[in-house]
Design a protein around this motif. Structure first.
Motif, PDB file in Angstrom:
ATOM      1  N   ALA A   1       0.824  -1.206   0.000  1.00 18.40           N
ATOM      2  CA  ALA A   1       0.000   0.000   0.000  1.00 18.40           C
ATOM      3  C   ALA A   1       0.860   1.259   0.000  1.00 18.40           C
ATOM      4  CB  ALA A   1      -0.942  -0.008   1.195  1.00 18.40           C
ATOM      5  N   VAL A   2       1.926   1.257   0.805  1.00 10.78           N
ATOM      6  CA  VAL A   2       2.826   2.407   0.839  1.00 10.78           C
ATOM      7  C   VAL A   2       3.515   2.574  -0.511  1.00 10.78           C
ATOM      8  CG1 VAL A   2       4.895   3.357   1.915  1.00 10.78           C
ATOM      9  CG2 VAL A   2       3.151   2.253   3.331  1.00 10.78           C
ATOM     10  N   ALA A   3       3.964   1.452  -1.128  1.00 10.78           N
ATOM     11  CA  ALA A   3       4.632   1.530  -2.434  1.00 10.78           C
ATOM     12  C   ALA A   3       3.684   2.077  -3.500  1.00 10.78           C
ATOM     13  CB  ALA A   3       5.154   0.151  -2.832  1.00 10.78           C
ATOM     14  N   GLU A   4       2.408   1.644  -3.450  1.00 10.55           N
ATOM     15  CA  GLU A   4       1.440   2.144  -4.431  1.00 10.55           C
ATOM     16  C   GLU A   4       1.162   3.633  -4.211  1.00 10.55           C
ATOM     17  OE1 GLU A   4       0.109   0.747  -7.094  1.00 10.55           O
ATOM     18  OE2 GLU A   4       1.422  -0.968  -6.737  1.00 10.55           O
ATOM     19  N   ALA A   5       1.173   4.079  -2.946  1.00 10.28           N
ATOM     20  CA  ALA A   5       0.996   5.511  -2.689  1.00 10.28           C
ATOM     21  C   ALA A   5       2.176   6.303  -3.255  1.00 10.28           C
ATOM     22  CB  ALA A   5       0.845   5.753  -1.183  1.00 10.28           C
ATOM     23  N   ASP A   6       3.397   5.753  -3.091  1.00  2.03           N
ATOM     24  CA  ASP A   6       4.564   6.419  -3.679  1.00  2.03           C
ATOM     25  C   ASP A   6       4.461   6.440  -5.210  1.00  2.03           C
ATOM     26  OD1 ASP A   6       5.610   6.853  -1.199  1.00  2.03           O
ATOM     27  OD2 ASP A   6       6.862   5.036  -1.190  1.00  2.03           O
ATOM     28  N   ARG A   7       4.002   5.332  -5.785  1.00  3.73           N
ATOM     29  CA  ARG A   7       3.874   5.275  -7.248  1.00  3.73           C
ATOM     30  C   ARG A   7       2.838   6.284  -7.729  1.00  3.73           C
ATOM     31  NH1 ARG A   7       0.417   2.236 -10.528  1.00  3.73           N
ATOM     32  NH2 ARG A   7       1.185   1.985 -12.660  1.00  3.73           N
ATOM     33  N   LEU A   8       1.722   6.410  -7.008  1.00  2.00           N
ATOM     34  CA  LEU A   8       0.706   7.382  -7.399  1.00  2.00           C
ATOM     35  C   LEU A   8       1.238   8.808  -7.282  1.00  2.00           C
ATOM     36  CD1 LEU A   8      -2.173   7.919  -8.300  1.00  2.00           C
ATOM     37  CD2 LEU A   8      -2.907   7.789  -5.902  1.00  2.00           C
ATOM     38  N   SER A   9       2.072   9.055  -6.285  1.00  3.12           N
ATOM     39  CA  SER A   9       2.671  10.387  -6.139  1.00  3.12           C
ATOM     40  C   SER A   9       3.591  10.687  -7.317  1.00  3.12           C
ATOM     41  CB  SER A   9       3.433  10.465  -4.813  1.00  3.12           C
ATOM     42  OG  SER A   9       4.033  11.735  -4.672  1.00  3.12           O
ATOM     43  N   ARG A  10       4.365   9.672  -7.746  1.00  5.84           N
ATOM     44  CA  ARG A  10       5.235   9.890  -8.899  1.00  5.84           C
ATOM     45  C   ARG A  10       4.407  10.151 -10.171  1.00  5.84           C
ATOM     46  NH1 ARG A  10       7.785   5.314  -6.897  1.00  5.84           N
ATOM     47  NH2 ARG A  10       7.000   4.095  -8.657  1.00  5.84           N
TER      48      ARG A  10
END
Length: 495
Positions: free
Chosen positions: A286-295
């Motif tokens: 979930a944290v990785a997907e949040a980082d990906r969405l931010s990018r």
């Protein structure tokens, strides 16, 4: 357009000349024929009067005085003088053996003269290669025809006159298009000046100067072009407003979503002490997907602003930029056990500020993501007479030709390695940034495998300056040519 209009104008001039010179040539030929007939009639009348004064024709041969006069006339004009009696029998010819064999027309002319009338040939516009010009005058005695004097003028006399006038027609045919072109060029430039102004305005709008508008077109030579410029103003304004609205929407959405997304990521991370061990993996995802969405949001904002930068082109030394970006990615390359090497000479190009840096970031990110462990990424800089090339070559699986055509599409990801989770916007951003800088991105196959991503930039330093610098052993900016440099190494040692 100016060239096409000039060709059309010259073709029209040629057709007009052809339509006027041919009738004029026939008219002049007819006039020359008529003048020749008039002269020959007057001269034949003089010979007939001389024969009448000597009471000719009598006997088998005319008198010596008249014969001498006829022979002198024949030598002077290149014509043949014939004398006939009242029955139409030839009693004299200035050229021995010459007979009246000009056909029915000459016989009709002689018959008119023997009947007491002047024998005039029918008018013909051109006699070159035709029968001789035959003119006959009656010889009267006591008011009655006693014979006739005829003159035969070879057709080459008229042909020579027409040939004398041919250089004049040829000179007119050659000079008229030249004069027409000299007159037409300024007029065409004046007539097409509104079109060029409109074209220049459209070109500036396309390059990003959205404040430019086509002029109203007052005092324009062409009302239609002026109306086109006037009608183009609201269309241009509408297109510009739509583009600005699109960029503003993407920028606002990206900005407004970043704060809630950051807050959401912090709340998810705060749940880590409360999550059971079995759910820790889901929390990490979930944290990785949040980082990906931010990018993705950051990349969308970059893509929206890619063509909006109108700060103007600047001078970029591509080798220095390549080395700087390779150094910036060195840590990530080292962690992936990948070597980055930079090759090539220093070269100056024109580019918008920061564009080459961002493009190299995209290309190096892709190259590291697709390269196998212990692989090598090569960054090359080179140039020719008009362009500067910055290439990033990897040793990955490469791309099929069909995928190369789609690689710059937004959100197209293709086949990704398991360890890579891209957004599909990188090459789209690089393409848009280069297009805004009047540059382009090319994808080529590397050998034996891999991909070459090439940025093609406009060149600033001409080839002559580079040649002088090479002879002096320096780069165009006064420094020695840079050799190969290994910026980041995996298992290899930096060179």
């Amino acid at each position: 357009m100016c060239r096409r209009l000039l060709i059309t104008y010259l073709l029209f001039t040629a057709v007009l000349l052809l339509g006027t010179e041919l009738p004029l040539a026939f008219a002049l030929a007819r006039s020359d024929h008529q003048q020749l007939v008039i002269r020959r009639m007057a001269e034949s009348s003089d010979l007939a009067s001389a024969a009448q004064a000597e009471s000719l024709p009598v006997g088998p041969r005319p008198g010596g005085a008249w014969r001498d006069r006829a022979e002198a006339y024949s030598r002077r004009h290149g014509a043949t003088v014939l004398l006939f009696d009242a029955r139409g029998r030839q009693v004299y010819g200035s050229h021995p053996g010459t007979r009246l064999d000009g056909g029915p027309e000459c016989r009709a002319v002689l018959d008119d003269a023997l009947a007491g009338r002047s024998g005039v040939p029918p008018g013909r516009p051109l006699l070159a290669g035709a029968r001789p010009v035959c003119v006959a005058q009656p010889v009267l005695r006591r008011g009655e025809p006693a014979g006739a004097v005829a003159t035969l003028t070879p057709p080459r006399s008229l042909a020579a006159q027409v040939a004398d006038e041919a250089p004049l027609f040829l000179a007119v045919a050659l000079a008229a298009p030249l004069v027409s072109a000299l007159v037409a060029l300024p007029l065409l430039r004046w007539s097409l000046s509104p079109t060029r102004q409109l074209q220049a305005a459209v070109r500036r709008i396309r390059s990003g100067e959205h404040h430019v508008r086509p002029e109203d077109g007052q005092d324009r030579p062409d009302a239609g072009i002026a109306e086109l410029a006037t009608e183009g103003r609201p269309v241009t304004a509408r297109l510009v407003s739509v583009l600005e609205a699109q960029r503003s929407f993407v920028a606002d959405v990206s900005h407004q979503m970043r704060n809630p997304l950051t807050a959401l990521r912090l709340r998810v991370e705060a749940l880590e002490p409360l999550v059971l061990p079995a759910g820790r993996e889901s929390l990490t995802v979930a944290v990785a997907e949040a980082d990906r969405l931010s990018r993705i949001l950051d990349e969308l904002l970059t893509l929206a602003n890619a063509s909006a930068d109108d700060s103007g082109a600047t001078t970029v030394e591509v080798r220095s930029v390549a080395e700087a970006r390779a150094q910036a990615w060195s840590d990530r390359a080292a962690r992936a056990d990948i070597t980055i090497a930079v090759h090539g000479r220093r070269a100056a190009a024109t580019c918008l500020p920061g564009v080459l840096d961002q493009v190299l970031d995209v290309l190096l990110d892709n190259a590291i993501g697709f390269s196998p462990p212990a692989g090598r990424i090569t960054v090359r800089t080179r140039c020719d007479d008009t362009s500067v090339y910055v290439e990033v070559e990897d040793e990955g699986p490469g791309l099929p030709d069909a995928d190369k055509r789609r690689a710059a599409d937004r959100f197209w990801r293709g086949r990704q390695p398991d360890r890579r989770k891209g957004s599909g916007l990188g090459l789209a951003i690089a393409t848009a940034l280069l297009a805004a800088a009047d540059a382009r991105l090319e994808l080529r196959d590397a050998h034996p495998h891999g991909l070459i991503a090439r940025a093609v930039l406009p060149r600033l330093v001409p080839a002559s300056a580079l040649a002088r610098a090479d002879r002096a052993g320096q780069s165009p900016d006064g420094r020695r040519p840079a050799g190969p440099a290994v910026i980041a190494a995996g298992r290899e040692n930096p060179g």
